[in-house]
Design an enzyme around this catalytic site. Structure first.
Site, PDB file in Angstrom:
ATOM      1  N   GLU A 139      -1.842 -23.828  -2.054  1.00  0.00           N
ATOM      2  CA  GLU A 139      -1.922 -22.948  -3.408  1.00  0.00           C
ATOM      3  C   GLU A 139      -2.952 -23.673  -4.579  1.00  0.00           C
ATOM      4  OE1 GLU A 139       0.375 -20.271  -3.454  1.00  0.00           O
ATOM      5  OE2 GLU A 139      -1.295 -19.045  -5.332  1.00  0.00           O
ATOM      6  N   ASP A 162      -6.198 -21.517  -0.814  1.00  0.00           N
ATOM      7  CA  ASP A 162      -5.550 -20.399  -0.127  1.00  0.00           C
ATOM      8  C   ASP A 162      -6.380 -18.789  -0.609  1.00  0.00           C
ATOM      9  OD1 ASP A 162      -3.951 -20.187  -2.136  1.00  0.00           O
ATOM     10  OD2 ASP A 162      -2.294 -19.675  -0.821  1.00  0.00           O
ATOM     11  N   HIS A 163      -6.550 -19.264  -1.152  1.00  0.00           N
ATOM     12  CA  HIS A 163      -7.414 -17.957  -2.485  1.00  0.00           C
ATOM     13  C   HIS A 163      -7.650 -18.418  -3.960  1.00  0.00           C
ATOM     14  CE1 HIS A 163      -3.209 -18.061  -4.361  1.00  0.00           C
ATOM     15  NE2 HIS A 163      -2.758 -17.260  -3.609  1.00  0.00           N
ATOM     16  N   THR A 219      -1.133 -15.478  -0.567  1.00  0.00           N
ATOM     17  CA  THR A 219      -0.900 -16.219   0.087  1.00  0.00           C
ATOM     18  C   THR A 219      -0.801 -16.347   1.800  1.00  0.00           C
ATOM     19  OG1 THR A 219      -0.445 -18.052  -1.642  1.00  0.00           O
ATOM     20  CG2 THR A 219       0.666 -18.055   0.692  1.00  0.00           C
TER      21      THR A 219
END
Ligand code: GP9
Length: 415
Positions: free
Chosen positions: A39, A253-254, A81
Site C-alpha cells: 500500500e 501499488d500507487h 489499489t
C-alpha cells in the site's frame, strides 16, 4: 469483423518481439512465487534517509541481493489499489474512469493466476479486509484463484489502522502457506501504510525532525513500519524453508496522495521541478528476489506494472501466449511505459500531458538535461501511448479476448 482481427494481430505482434536475451527463461522453473503489493509504497523512500535514519533499512538490505527496478511506473488510474492489481495480473492498462475490478469483472482476461494454475500451481490471495471491497470476491473468482484469504480468515490479534497489521498479515499468511501445495503463487496485499498514515505512538520509530506534524512525516513512519514487516517476512520465509525455492516480488501499488512539494523538498534536500514531482508521484519500487540471489543489481530502464506478469512467466519458463500488452523485464529491447494520464517514458524522454488535448498540449522533457525539449521528440511515443491505451480500453469494454478466442480455431476452449 476486421476490427477484431486488427486488434488481435496487434497483440500477437507484440508477443513475438520478446527474446530470451537475459538467458533467464525457465531458470527458476517450478519455484514458488510470493508477490507483495504494498500500500502506497513509493520509490523516493528507497535508499533515502531522514535525519540520518534509513526509512527502509530492510528493503535496502534486500536490494543487495535482488533486482531493483529504479524507474518502475505504477500505471494506475482511478481504481487505485484495484488498478495496480489488475495491471500487474492482466498486463493490460486501467480505464480512463473507474476501476476495472468494479466495472468489468465479468470480462475475459488472461491473468497470471489462471495461467499458473494451468501449470499445476496453487494460487491464493491474502488481504485482511472486507472481501467485497473493490469487488475482489468476484474478480478473484474470475481470476481462478483457489482461495481469497480475506478479513474473516485472519485472527485480529494485532490491529493497525484499517485492519490487521502488516506484520500479523505476513505471519498468518505464511502460516497458511505451510499447508498449501507447492509450487504455489501467493499474492499478498498490505494495508498498514494506508492514507492518512496515522500510526500509534509506539509504532512511530523514526525521528522525523522538521517533518513532524506533516502528512509526509506520518507517511514516512508508516513506510518504516511496513519495511520492518518486510524484515520479518524474509526471516520467516527463511525459517520456513521458502527462501531458496521462492521468487519474492515486492512493489508499491500507487502514490500516497500527498502533494505538498515543500515537504518533499525538505526531505530530499533539493528543489523539485514539475518533472521531478511527476516522476516522484508515478514511480513505485519493484524488487525481485530470485531463489539463488542471482542477477542482483539496479535496473534503470523504464518499466511498469504491465511487465510484471510476463516477467514471472519468463523466470518460470512458461511459454503461454496470453493477450498482454507488456513484455518481460529481462531482455535488452527498448521499452515505452504508458501511464493512464497519457504521460509516458521511454527512458530518453518523459511526456507530461496537460488538460489541453493532443500532443501539443503537453510538455516533452529530455531525461538527460531534464529540461523541456522539442515536442516532436515525444510525438512517436505519444502515438504509441494513445494506441496502447485505446487497445486496452477496447479489450476491456468490448470483451475482446473472448471474441478473439471465439474466432480463433487454434484456441482451446475454456472448460
Ligand atoms: C483496501 C485497500 C485499499 O482493501 O486495498 O485500497 P485503496 O484505497 O488504496 O485503493
Amino acid at each position: 469483423g476486421t476490427e477484431i482481427e486488427r486488434i488481435r494481430e496487434w497483440f500477437e505482434a507484440r508477443r513475438s518481439t520478446q527474446p530470451n536475451a537475459g538467458g533467464l527463461f525457465g531458470k527458476y522453473k517450478d519455484s514458488n512465487v510470493i508477490m507483495v503489493q504494498t500500500e502506497a509504497l513509493m520509490n523516493f523512500v528507497i535508499g533515502q534517509s531522514v535525519n540520518g535514519q534509513e526509512i527502509t533499512p530492510n528493503i535496502n538490505q534486500l536490494m543487495k541481493e535482488s533486482l531493483y527496478f529504479s524507474n518502475f511506473y505504477h500505471q494506475t488510474g482511478q481504481g487505485r489499489t484495484s488498478d495496480a492489481d489488475f495491471v500487474t495480473h492482466s498486463s493490460l492498462l486501467p480505464l480512463p474512469t473507474g476501476s476495472v475490478f468494479t466495472r468489468y469483472a465479468d470480462r475475459d482476461f488472461d491473468t497470471l493466476p489462471e495461467i499458473l494454475k494451468d501449470q499445476g500451481y496453487s494460487a491464493n490471495v491474502f488481504h485482511s479486509y472486507d472481501a467485497s471491497f473493490w469487488n475482489r470476491t468476484t474478480m478473484y473468482r474470475e481470476m481462478k484463484y483457489d482461495h481469497f484469504y480475506s478479513k474473516k480468515d485472519f485472527v485480529m490479534n494485532d490491529v493497525l489502522g484499517w485492519s490487521l497489521s502488516d506484520k500479523a498479515l505476513f505471519d498468518q499468511s505464511l502460516d497458511y502457506m505451510k499447508n498449501i501445495k507447492q509450487p504455489f503463487y501467493s499474492f499478498l496485499i498490505t494495508l498498514s501504510s494506508h492514507h492518512p498514515y496515522h500510526l500509534p505512538e509506539a509504532e512511530r520509530k523514526l525521528d522525523i525532525g522538521g517533518l513532524e506534524g506533516t502528512m509526509l512525516g506520518d507517511y514516512l513512519q508508516s513506510v518504516h513500519y511496513v519495511d520492518a514487516a518486510f524484515g520479518e517476512l524474509v526471516e520467516q520465509m527463511k525459517e520456513q524453508g521458502l527462501w531458496d525455492n521462492t521468487i519474492l516480488l515486492i512493489y508499491g501499488d500507487h502514490d500516497n496522495s500527498i502533494k505538498e512539494k515543500e515537504d518533499y523538498e525538505q526531505l530530499l534536500g533539493r528543489e523539485l521541478s514539475p518533472l521531478d514531482m511527476e516522476q516522484i508521484m508515478n514511480q513505485v519500487p519493484l524488487l525481485i528476489h530470485l531463489p539463488d540471489g542471482g542477477s542482483a543489481g539496479v535496473y534503470s530502464e523504464p518499466s511498469g506494472m504491465m511487465n510484471v506478469a510476463p516477467s514471472i512467466l519468463h523466470l518460470l519458463g512458461i511459454a503461454a501466449d496470453p493477450y498482454w500488452i507488456g513484455g518481460h523485464l529481462f531482455g535488452d529491447e527498448e521499452r515505452l511505459i504508458p501511464l493512464r494520464s497519457g504521460a509516458f517514458s521511454d527512458g530518453k524522454v518523459f511526456y507530461l500531458p496537460s488538460e489541453a488535448a493532443g500532443l501539443q498540449g503537453g510538455t516533452c522533457y529530455d531525461l538527460t538535461s531534464r529540461q523541456p525539449t522539442d515536442i516532436q521528440a515525444c510525438s512517436q511515443g505519444y502515438e504509441e501511448t494513445q494506441e496502447m491505451l485505446q487497445m486496452s480500453d477496447q479489450v476491456i469494454m468490448y470483451d475482446m479476448l473472448r471474441q478473439f478466442k471465439a474466432s480463433d480455431p487454434s484456441a482451446t476452449p475454456e472448460p
